[in-house]
Design a protein around this motif. Structure first.
Motif, PDB file in Angstrom:
ATOM      1  N   ARG A  66       0.888  -1.467  -0.087  1.00 41.48           N
ATOM      2  CA  ARG A  66       0.420  -0.042  -0.126  1.00 41.48           C
ATOM      3  C   ARG A  66       0.602   1.119   0.260  1.00 41.48           C
ATOM      4  N   LEU A  67       2.189   1.083   0.145  1.00 42.15           N
ATOM      5  CA  LEU A  67       2.958   2.141   0.205  1.00 42.15           C
ATOM      6  C   LEU A  67       3.085   2.996  -1.371  1.00 42.15           C
ATOM      7  N   GLN A  68       3.092   2.168  -2.020  1.00 39.84           N
ATOM      8  CA  GLN A  68       3.214   1.634  -3.804  1.00 39.84           C
ATOM      9  C   GLN A  68       1.437   1.039  -4.114  1.00 39.84           C
ATOM     10  N   VAL A  69       0.564   1.186  -4.252  1.00 35.13           N
ATOM     11  CA  VAL A  69      -0.252   0.867  -4.447  1.00 35.13           C
ATOM     12  C   VAL A  69      -1.809   2.009  -3.948  1.00 35.13           C
ATOM     13  N   ALA A  70      -2.073   3.273  -3.950  1.00 33.98           N
ATOM     14  CA  ALA A  70      -2.826   3.597  -2.928  1.00 33.98           C
ATOM     15  C   ALA A  70      -4.298   3.737  -3.498  1.00 33.98           C
ATOM     16  N   LEU A  71      -4.917   3.568  -2.693  1.00 35.61           N
ATOM     17  CA  LEU A  71      -6.765   3.994  -2.577  1.00 35.61           C
ATOM     18  C   LEU A  71      -6.839   5.190  -1.675  1.00 35.61           C
ATOM     19  N   VAL A  72      -7.740   6.046  -2.843  1.00 35.45           N
ATOM     20  CA  VAL A  72      -9.091   6.429  -1.844  1.00 35.45           C
ATOM     21  C   VAL A  72     -10.411   6.741  -2.209  1.00 35.45           C
ATOM     22  N   PRO A  73     -10.861   6.705  -1.632  1.00 33.57           N
ATOM     23  CA  PRO A  73     -12.150   5.976  -0.725  1.00 33.57           C
ATOM     24  C   PRO A  73     -13.406   7.143  -1.603  1.00 33.57           C
ATOM     25  N   GLN A  74     -14.163   6.303  -1.138  1.00 32.45           N
ATOM     26  CA  GLN A  74     -15.119   7.240  -2.417  1.00 32.45           C
ATOM     27  C   GLN A  74     -15.883   8.315  -1.153  1.00 32.45           C
ATOM     28  N   VAL A  75     -16.194   7.477  -0.094  1.00 31.53           N
ATOM     29  CA  VAL A  75     -16.191   8.676   1.468  1.00 31.53           C
ATOM     30  C   VAL A  75     -14.787   8.446   2.107  1.00 31.53           C
ATOM     31  N   PRO A  76     -14.528  10.112   2.080  1.00 29.95           N
ATOM     32  CA  PRO A  76     -13.112  10.211   2.799  1.00 29.95           C
ATOM     33  C   PRO A  76     -13.161  10.488   4.117  1.00 29.95           C
TER      34      PRO A  76
ATOM     35  N   ALA B  11      -8.189  14.172   0.723  1.00 31.32           N
ATOM     36  CA  ALA B  11      -7.835  12.585   1.215  1.00 31.32           C
ATOM     37  C   ALA B  11      -7.277  12.832  -0.158  1.00 31.32           C
ATOM     38  N   LEU B  12      -7.386  13.346  -0.964  1.00 29.40           N
ATOM     39  CA  LEU B  12      -6.783  13.200  -2.453  1.00 29.40           C
ATOM     40  C   LEU B  12      -5.560  13.629  -2.548  1.00 29.40           C
ATOM     41  N   ALA B  13      -5.398  14.992  -1.915  1.00 28.98           N
ATOM     42  CA  ALA B  13      -4.139  16.196  -1.956  1.00 28.98           C
ATOM     43  C   ALA B  13      -3.305  14.683  -0.615  1.00 28.98           C
ATOM     44  N   ARG B  14      -3.479  13.972   0.157  1.00 28.12           N
ATOM     45  CA  ARG B  14      -2.154  13.020   1.223  1.00 28.12           C
ATOM     46  C   ARG B  14      -2.026  12.172   0.566  1.00 28.12           C
ATOM     47  N   VAL B  15      -3.198  11.403  -0.162  1.00 27.02           N
ATOM     48  CA  VAL B  15      -2.305  10.797  -1.014  1.00 27.02           C
ATOM     49  C   VAL B  15      -1.767  11.244  -2.030  1.00 27.02           C
ATOM     50  N   ALA B  16      -1.576  11.763  -2.752  1.00 24.70           N
ATOM     51  CA  ALA B  16      -0.324  11.871  -4.109  1.00 24.70           C
ATOM     52  C   ALA B  16       0.688  12.917  -3.501  1.00 24.70           C
ATOM     53  N   LEU B  17       0.401  13.153  -2.461  1.00 21.62           N
ATOM     54  CA  LEU B  17       2.011  13.552  -1.286  1.00 21.62           C
ATOM     55  C   LEU B  17       2.700  12.084  -1.004  1.00 21.62           C
ATOM     56  N   THR B  18       2.229  11.156  -1.104  1.00 18.15           N
ATOM     57  CA  THR B  18       3.819   9.891  -0.794  1.00 18.15           C
ATOM     58  C   THR B  18       3.280   9.337  -1.967  1.00 18.15           C
ATOM     59  N   SER B  19       3.686   9.950  -3.204  1.00 14.71           N
ATOM     60  CA  SER B  19       3.957  10.107  -4.047  1.00 14.71           C
ATOM     61  C   SER B  19       3.740   7.964  -4.623  1.00 14.71           C
ATOM     62  N   PRO B  20       2.896   7.457  -4.535  1.00 15.54           N
ATOM     63  CA  PRO B  20       2.470   6.183  -5.135  1.00 15.54           C
ATOM     64  C   PRO B  20       2.282   5.784  -6.404  1.00 15.54           C
ATOM     65  N   ARG B  21       2.947   4.461  -6.751  1.00 18.66           N
ATOM     66  CA  ARG B  21       3.380   4.109  -8.389  1.00 18.66           C
ATOM     67  C   ARG B  21       1.609   4.177  -8.875  1.00 18.66           C
ATOM     68  N   VAL B  22       0.871   3.719  -8.136  1.00 19.54           N
ATOM     69  CA  VAL B  22      -0.639   3.399  -8.870  1.00 19.54           C
ATOM     70  C   VAL B  22      -1.695   3.867  -7.623  1.00 19.54           C
ATOM     71  N   LEU B  23      -2.927   4.696  -8.535  1.00 27.24           N
ATOM     72  CA  LEU B  23      -3.650   5.177  -7.805  1.00 27.24           C
ATOM     73  C   LEU B  23      -5.377   4.503  -7.430  1.00 27.24           C
ATOM     74  N   LEU B  24      -5.567   4.253  -7.324  1.00 27.52           N
ATOM     75  CA  LEU B  24      -7.111   3.385  -7.401  1.00 27.52           C
ATOM     76  C   LEU B  24      -8.132   4.806  -6.143  1.00 27.52           C
ATOM     77  N   LEU B  25      -8.603   5.101  -7.479  1.00 26.05           N
ATOM     78  CA  LEU B  25      -9.580   6.738  -7.285  1.00 26.05           C
ATOM     79  C   LEU B  25     -10.822   6.288  -7.300  1.00 26.05           C
ATOM     80  N   ASP B  26     -12.170   6.230  -6.584  1.00 28.99           N
ATOM     81  CA  ASP B  26     -13.743   5.760  -6.117  1.00 28.99           C
ATOM     82  C   ASP B  26     -13.965   6.936  -5.932  1.00 28.99           C
ATOM     83  N   GLU B  27     -14.842   7.156  -7.997  1.00 28.74           N
ATOM     84  CA  GLU B  27     -16.038   8.279  -7.741  1.00 28.74           C
ATOM     85  C   GLU B  27     -14.722   9.614  -7.794  1.00 28.74           C
ATOM     86  N   PRO B  28     -13.551   9.893  -7.843  1.00 25.33           N
ATOM     87  CA  PRO B  28     -12.910  11.141  -7.238  1.00 25.33           C
ATOM     88  C   PRO B  28     -13.964  12.346  -7.454  1.00 25.33           C
TER      89      PRO B  28
END
Length: 213
Positions: free
Chosen positions: A68-78, A139-156
């Motif tokens: 999960r350091l490399q594959v990050a999920l941004v859920p629909q409900v932050p 919540a999206l900005a928080r994930v972007a700051l971690t610089s993952p390799r894969v973003l999983l976006l649930d209805e962003p």
């Protein structure tokens, strides 16, 4: 990657490969398993079985935390904690997996907020005073700051106005242009950003009708 919930098999035979620098949209009716798919890809479903790999490295060769350091999920409900916006942006660095990493400075936090259209939100603002749309962008900005390799976006963009949606789309485009991979669940019509648009139905994924990608 079949996943069982009680007696119902939500995903059965779903297969997905996403290249670096590619964005794939997943569409389908409510309840078909789109969010479940993202959670499985993020290794957040302990009961899920199947095969996952990242750059040829199998998921079972990595701990869930390392994955999960490399594959990050941004859920629909932050999920934001009590406290100010800065504390919420820095939340990943309070976790054991990131203790060794250097925390972003306030300038980096400010830049991350600006990138998702939150230039008017101060770092010391109480997170409880954010609207649903603002919380989603934090919540999206928080994930972007971690610089993952894969973003999983649930209805962003589900709770966003047009201007905010444009900011989130721009951030997503920039992530892909830097070589990141994105899997994005959407209900809105195609916005021209995705390389492929896949429909989830009956537990499997297929190319959306009319998508020539």
């Amino acid at each position: 990657m079949p996943t069982e919930s009680g007696r119902a098999r939500v995903l059965d035979g779903a297969s997905l490969s996403v290249a670096a620098g590619e964005l794939v949209d997943v569409v389908g009716p409510s309840g078909c398993g789109k969010s479940t798919l993202l959670r499985a890809l993020a290794r957040l479903l302990p009961g899920a079985t199947g095969e996952l790999s990242l750059d040829g490295v199998r998921a079972d060769q990595m701990t869930p935390a390392a994955w999960r350091l490399q594959v990050a999920l941004v859920p629909q409900v932050p999920a934001l904690l009590y406290g100010d916006v800065a504390s919420n942006l820095l939340l990943p660095w309070t976790l054991r997996a990131r203790h060794a990493g250097e925390r972003p400075a306030n300038a980096g936090l400010r830049e991350a907020l600006d990138a998702v259209g939150l230039a008017d939100i101060a770092l010391d603002r109480d997170s409880s005073r954010l609207s649903v749309g603002q919380a989603a962008r934090v919540a999206l900005a928080r994930v972007a700051l971690t610089s993952p390799r894969v973003l999983l976006l649930d209805e962003p963009d589900a709770a966003l106005d047009d201007a905010s949606t444009e900011a989130v789309t721009a951030l997503t485009r920039a992530f892909v242009e830097r070589g990141g991979a994105v899997v994005r669940v959407r209900h809105h019509r195609a916005d021209g950003l995705a390389n492929r648009r896949l429909r989830l139905s009956g537990g499997t994924l297929s190319l959306e009708a009319g998508d020539g990608a």
